[in-house]
Enzyme design. Structure first.
Site, PDB file in Angstrom:
ATOM      1  N   GLN A 133       0.834  -1.202   0.000  1.00  0.00           N
ATOM      2  CA  GLN A 133       0.000   0.000   0.000  1.00  0.00           C
ATOM      3  C   GLN A 133       0.873   1.258   0.000  1.00  0.00           C
ATOM      4  OE1 GLN A 133      -2.284   1.745   3.342  1.00  0.00           O
ATOM      5  NE2 GLN A 133      -4.114   1.240   2.158  1.00  0.00           N
TER       6      GLN A 133
ATOM      7  N   CYS B 125      -6.666   7.399   4.929  1.00  0.00           N
ATOM      8  CA  CYS B 125      -6.035   7.742   6.212  1.00  0.00           C
ATOM      9  C   CYS B 125      -6.579   9.079   6.718  1.00  0.00           C
ATOM     10  CB  CYS B 125      -4.516   7.807   6.074  1.00  0.00           C
ATOM     11  SG  CYS B 125      -3.742   8.186   7.648  1.00  0.00           S
TER      12      CYS B 125
ATOM     13  N   ASN C 273     -14.891  -3.017   4.853  1.00  0.00           N
ATOM     14  CA  ASN C 273     -14.016  -2.920   6.023  1.00  0.00           C
ATOM     15  C   ASN C 273     -14.682  -2.038   7.088  1.00  0.00           C
ATOM     16  OD1 ASN C 273     -11.429  -0.771   6.891  1.00  0.00           O
ATOM     17  ND2 ASN C 273     -11.394  -2.880   7.554  1.00  0.00           N
TER      18      ASN C 273
ATOM     19  N   ASP D  71     -15.110  -2.563  11.657  1.00  0.00           N
ATOM     20  CA  ASP D  71     -15.823  -3.212  12.767  1.00  0.00           C
ATOM     21  C   ASP D  71     -16.252  -4.643  12.495  1.00  0.00           C
ATOM     22  OD1 ASP D  71     -15.429  -0.946  14.172  1.00  0.00           O
ATOM     23  OD2 ASP D  71     -17.545  -0.463  14.485  1.00  0.00           O
TER      24      ASP D  71
HETATM   25  C1  LIG Z   1      -3.095   1.055  14.277  1.00  0.00           C
HETATM   26  C2  LIG Z   1      -3.773   1.241  12.944  1.00  0.00           C
HETATM   27  C3  LIG Z   1      -3.024   1.553  11.840  1.00  0.00           C
HETATM   28  C4  LIG Z   1      -3.637   1.714  10.585  1.00  0.00           C
HETATM   29  N1  LIG Z   1      -2.860   1.941   9.488  1.00  0.00           N
HETATM   30  C5  LIG Z   1      -3.446   1.931   8.247  1.00  0.00           C
HETATM   31  C6  LIG Z   1      -2.662   1.967   7.063  1.00  0.00           C
HETATM   32  O1  LIG Z   1      -1.418   1.997   7.105  1.00  0.00           O
HETATM   33  N2  LIG Z   1      -3.314   1.949   5.869  1.00  0.00           N
HETATM   34  C7  LIG Z   1      -4.687   1.895   5.784  1.00  0.00           C
HETATM   35  O2  LIG Z   1      -5.241   1.860   4.689  1.00  0.00           O
HETATM   36  N3  LIG Z   1      -5.444   1.867   6.896  1.00  0.00           N
HETATM   37  C8  LIG Z   1      -4.863   1.856   8.103  1.00  0.00           C
HETATM   38  N4  LIG Z   1      -5.647   1.716   9.221  1.00  0.00           N
HETATM   39  C9  LIG Z   1      -7.105   1.545   9.069  1.00  0.00           C
HETATM   40  C10 LIG Z   1      -7.448   0.057   8.926  1.00  0.00           C
HETATM   41  O3  LIG Z   1      -6.904  -0.503   7.769  1.00  0.00           O
HETATM   42  C11 LIG Z   1      -8.977  -0.122   8.889  1.00  0.00           C
HETATM   43  O4  LIG Z   1      -9.471   0.573   7.782  1.00  0.00           O
HETATM   44  C12 LIG Z   1      -9.663   0.399  10.152  1.00  0.00           C
HETATM   45  O5  LIG Z   1      -8.965  -0.003  11.306  1.00  0.00           O
HETATM   46  C13 LIG Z   1     -11.106  -0.119  10.233  1.00  0.00           C
HETATM   47  O6  LIG Z   1     -11.140  -1.513  10.194  1.00  0.00           O
HETATM   48  P1  LIG Z   1     -11.295  -2.416  11.538  1.00  0.00           P
HETATM   49  O7  LIG Z   1     -12.531  -1.940  12.254  1.00  0.00           O
HETATM   50  O8  LIG Z   1     -11.389  -3.812  11.044  1.00  0.00           O
HETATM   51  O9  LIG Z   1     -10.081  -2.159  12.356  1.00  0.00           O
HETATM   52  C14 LIG Z   1      -5.051   1.600  10.472  1.00  0.00           C
HETATM   53  C15 LIG Z   1      -5.796   1.307  11.613  1.00  0.00           C
HETATM   54  C16 LIG Z   1      -5.185   1.123  12.836  1.00  0.00           C
HETATM   55  C17 LIG Z   1      -6.028   0.780  14.040  1.00  0.00           C
END
Ligand SMILES: Cc1cc2nc3c(=O)[nH]c(=O)nc-3n(C[C@H](O)[C@H](O)[C@H](O)COP(=O)(O)O)c2cc1C
Length: 327
Positions: free
Chosen positions: A70, A100, A200, A202
């Site tokens: 990415q 982001c 994506n 939760d």
């Molecule tokens: C610690 C952390 C770092 C993340 N870094 C990235 C990243 O580098 N690139 C990205 O697209 N999303 C990043 N995200 C977002 C996650 O990919 C995802 O979209 C978000 O956590 C929601 O999904 P979840 O509820 O399954 O965690 C990050 C999330 C967290 C918690």
């Protein structure tokens, strides 16, 4: 869903996460069933400036395939350069981060900042597609805020720009990582555009996985924080989708064994000191729900070498595993 050479039926993907989805954690999730794993986001400006640390984030093993690199940035030339550099490593796909929410990224016209300037997002997408020798996907959010949700338009733009799949974190930039996710936009995207859509946000249990597939008609789901607290989610969710039966939760023994393996991989790929220190952020997830977790975590935090951690974990298991009952 087909993305270049990847063909998946109801795929379950590991989300890119900065400082989390490094090589050792990706390997762990891959072995537990993640269908595609992604690197942490990689700064395109850093790459074209020649930063070694940034370049290192793109490195992956053959065992991880299919794997996505990415990249993010708001500058066309940097993104073009980054796409060339990522392509040279021949990942299975390159993903563009347009989601982001962090101020430093979004306010500088990268990440979710591109949701406020769709022509710029389109130009970034076309630039990366043009410069890449592998399929390009894009990950974004529903919109900048609740009053500016334009995800269906974004999906059309992606299709026209040659993007191979769209991942939607079903929140707005304003929401950060909090507040309710809204999956209701996904069927609207699927109806409007013929493009693989990955949902994506939760998704943390096998039931969540099944519900999201059923409610949205999406092509794949992507799990982030749910995998940090339970990397077994990939195996558990696949089993549930296939059989309707729940696998049991990982036992204390399995959690400790996986933590030891994670430590081994961290030390192997990062060196002892960095491997041990960078593993610290995973203790809370791996040990979650186990007795005395905060005390054990604090104790583990003080070590800077692998051997005392392994010893400590073994002693911990002896203390807390159920003892055989006398006959
Ligand atoms: C610690 C952390 C770092 C993340 N870094 C990235 C990243 O580098 N690139 C990205 O697209 N999303 C990043 N995200 C977002 C996650 O990919 C995802 O979209 C978000 O956590 C929601 O999904 P979840 O509820 O399954 O965690 C990050 C999330 C967290 C918690």
């Amino acid at each position: 869903m087909t993305i270049g050479g990847i063909s998946l039926e109801r795929g379950i993907l590991l989300a890119p996460m900065e400082d989390v989805t490094d090589l050792p954690f990706r390997l762990i999730c891959k072995r537990l069933g993640a269908d595609i794993v992604y690197t942490e986001f990689v700064n395109s400006d850093g790459l074209v400036r020649g930063s070694r640390k940034t370049k290192q984030k793109m490195l992956f093993l053959e065992e991880e395939r299919p794997v996505g690199i990415q990249i993010y940035g708001g500058d066309f030339a940097s993104m073009e350069g980054a796409a060339h550099m990522a392509s040279e490593l021949n990942p299975d796909l390159i993903d563009i981060n347009c989601g982001c929410w962090v101020r430093d990224v979004a306010m500088r016209g990268a990440g979710a900042g591109l949701l406020r300037d769709l022509p710029r997002m389109e130009k970034i997408a076309r630039t990366v597609v043009g410069a890449s020798t592998v399929p390009v996907t894009l990950k974004t959010r529903l919109g900048w805020d609740a009053s500016s949700i334009r995800i269906v338009e974004v999906a059309r733009m992606c299709r026209d720009a040659g993007i191979a799949a769209l991942t939607v974190h079903c929140r707005t930039r304003d929401q950060g990582h909090k507040g309710a996710v809204d999956y209701s936009w996904i069927p609207r995207i699927k109806e409007a555009v013929d493009l693989p859509v990955i949902v994506n946000g939760d998704i943390v249990t096998p039931d969540n996985v099944q519900e999201v597939f059923a409610a949205t008609g999406c092509d794949a789901v992507m799990i982030g924080r749910g995998a940090v607290i339970n990397p077994w989610i990939f195996r558990q969710a696949k089993h549930f989708l296939a059989t309707g039966e729940h696998l049991p939760d990982a036992t204390v023994e399995e959690r400790v064994a996986l933590l030891k393996e994670h430590l081994r991989l961290s030390v192997e790929y990062k060196g002892e000191r960095a491997g041990v220190i960078e593993l610290r952020k995973h203790y809370a997830g791996f040990l979650r729900g186990m007795p005395h977790v905060s005390r054990i975590r604090m104790e583990l935090m003080q070590f800077t070498e692998a051997a005392p951690i392994l010893e400590h974990l073994t002693r911990f298991l002896e203390l807390y595993s159920p003892r055989p009952q006398p006959a």
